[in-house]
Design a protein around this motif. Structure first.
Motif, PDB file in Angstrom:
ATOM      1  N   GLU A 195       0.817  -1.206   0.000  1.00 47.88           N
ATOM      2  CA  GLU A 195       0.000   0.000   0.000  1.00 47.88           C
ATOM      3  C   GLU A 195       0.858   1.267   0.000  1.00 47.88           C
ATOM      4  OE1 GLU A 195      -2.277  -0.840   3.467  1.00 47.88           O
ATOM      5  OE2 GLU A 195      -3.839  -1.913   2.339  1.00 47.88           O
ATOM      6  N   THR A 231      -7.687  -3.325  -2.625  1.00 48.73           N
ATOM      7  CA  THR A 231      -6.812  -4.437  -2.274  1.00 48.73           C
ATOM      8  C   THR A 231      -7.373  -5.724  -2.855  1.00 48.73           C
ATOM      9  OG1 THR A 231      -6.138  -3.357  -0.231  1.00 48.73           O
ATOM     10  CG2 THR A 231      -5.790  -5.726  -0.371  1.00 48.73           C
ATOM     11  N   SER A 256      -0.042  -6.277   1.516  1.00 49.89           N
ATOM     12  CA  SER A 256      -1.295  -6.217   0.768  1.00 49.89           C
ATOM     13  C   SER A 256      -1.052  -5.625  -0.614  1.00 49.89           C
ATOM     14  CB  SER A 256      -2.327  -5.361   1.516  1.00 49.89           C
ATOM     15  OG  SER A 256      -2.658  -5.932   2.753  1.00 49.89           O
ATOM     16  N   PRO A 261      -2.595  -3.606  -3.699  1.00 51.00           N
ATOM     17  CA  PRO A 261      -3.672  -2.771  -4.232  1.00 51.00           C
ATOM     18  C   PRO A 261      -3.580  -2.618  -5.751  1.00 51.00           C
ATOM     19  CG  PRO A 261      -1.977  -1.374  -3.299  1.00 51.00           C
ATOM     20  CD  PRO A 261      -1.474  -2.801  -3.199  1.00 51.00           C
TER      21      PRO A 261
END
Length: 263
Positions: free
Chosen positions: A99, A117, A224, A226
């Motif tokens: 992120e 995400t 994560s 995105p």
């Protein structure tokens, strides 16, 4: 598939351009549309290196479903791709491995909407298949006779590796810092390093060419992924369709099959 070349701002050493056809119209949780929808044109997708195999697989799915659409895929370090988008490199979609790097683009006003995400990943240690250094546990890389490699800290895999090394009390410096996770993996596969810290998905993609060693507590050291349509996308409709596919049931299954975690 026809190979192509992206503009000079994207390093030629990391290009993977593929000809595709079609896009899906379904949103997250759908299985993706199979009608053509009259889509046509060329879509440029910039994606983190760790997404290579999965996005190539999704490109094949596009091609099998639709006519009239060509998608060019380019893979590199997320930090490099974010910088390129902010410098105006032609792109329609950006998918990063954390992120932080996506925020560099979103905060600069260069995404068309809020990034979404779509996957998570975690780190593992890999050794060459024959494990010449005899590494059995993650702590073994702290030995004086072990050369291990990581990503540069500006890349998501490098920032995460630095945090893991600190948490595990590994004081030795890596033998080298590579531009992205695929470069780390290549060093290990070629027996140019005793070990490397890569994503679990990259270890899976390498199959029997490497041996994976779990990192203690790595379940908590995740990243994560995105994805967003670029603000000045030349093909915003195609870009939205690609994002829809990644978020669809088919896209999510492809990611799970590659070893990615749920968003």
């Amino acid at each position: 598939m026809r190979l192509g070349v992206l503009p000079v701002l994207v390093p030629t050493t990391v290009l993977a351009a593929l000809a595709l056809t079609g896009c899906t119209e379904g949103g997250a949780g759908s299985s993706g549309s199979t009608d053509g929808g009259g889509l046509s044109g060329t879509l440029t997708v910039l994606a983190a290196a760790s997404l290579t195999e999965t996005f190539e697989s999704l490109a094949d799915e596009f091609e099998s479903r639709h006519d009239g659409v060509t998608v060019e895929l380019a893979f590199d370090s997320s930090a490099t791709l974010a910088e390129q988008v902010n410098q105006g490199a032609p792109a329609d979609v950006l998918a990063t491995a954390d992120e932080r790097t996506m925020a560099l683009v979103a905060d600069a006003g260069n995404t068309a909407d809020e990034p979404q995400t779509f996957a998570t990943n975690r780190l593992v240690l890999v050794t060459p298949a024959d494990n010449p250094a005899g590494i059995q546990d993650f702590a073994d890389i702290d030995g004086d006779d072990v050369d291990f490699v990581v990503c540069v800290e500006s890349a998501p895999c490098g920032a995460l590796a630095a945090a893991v090394l600190d948490e595990q009390g590994i004081d030795r410096d890596p033998a080298s810092e590579e531009v992205d996770v695929k470069a780390v993996l290549a060093k290990v596969e070629l027996d140019e390093a005793d070990a490397g810290i890569v994503y679990a998905t990259d270890a899976r993609a390498a199959r029997d060419r490497v041996r994976a060693v779990e990192i203690p507590g790595s379940e908590g050291a995740t990243t994560s992924y995105p994805i967003a349509v670029v603000g000045d996308a030349a093909e915003p409709e195609l870009a939205e369709a690609w994002v829809d596919l990644v978020l669809s049931d088919d896209g999510q299954q492809a990611l799970r099959d590659a070893g990615f975690g749920a968003p």
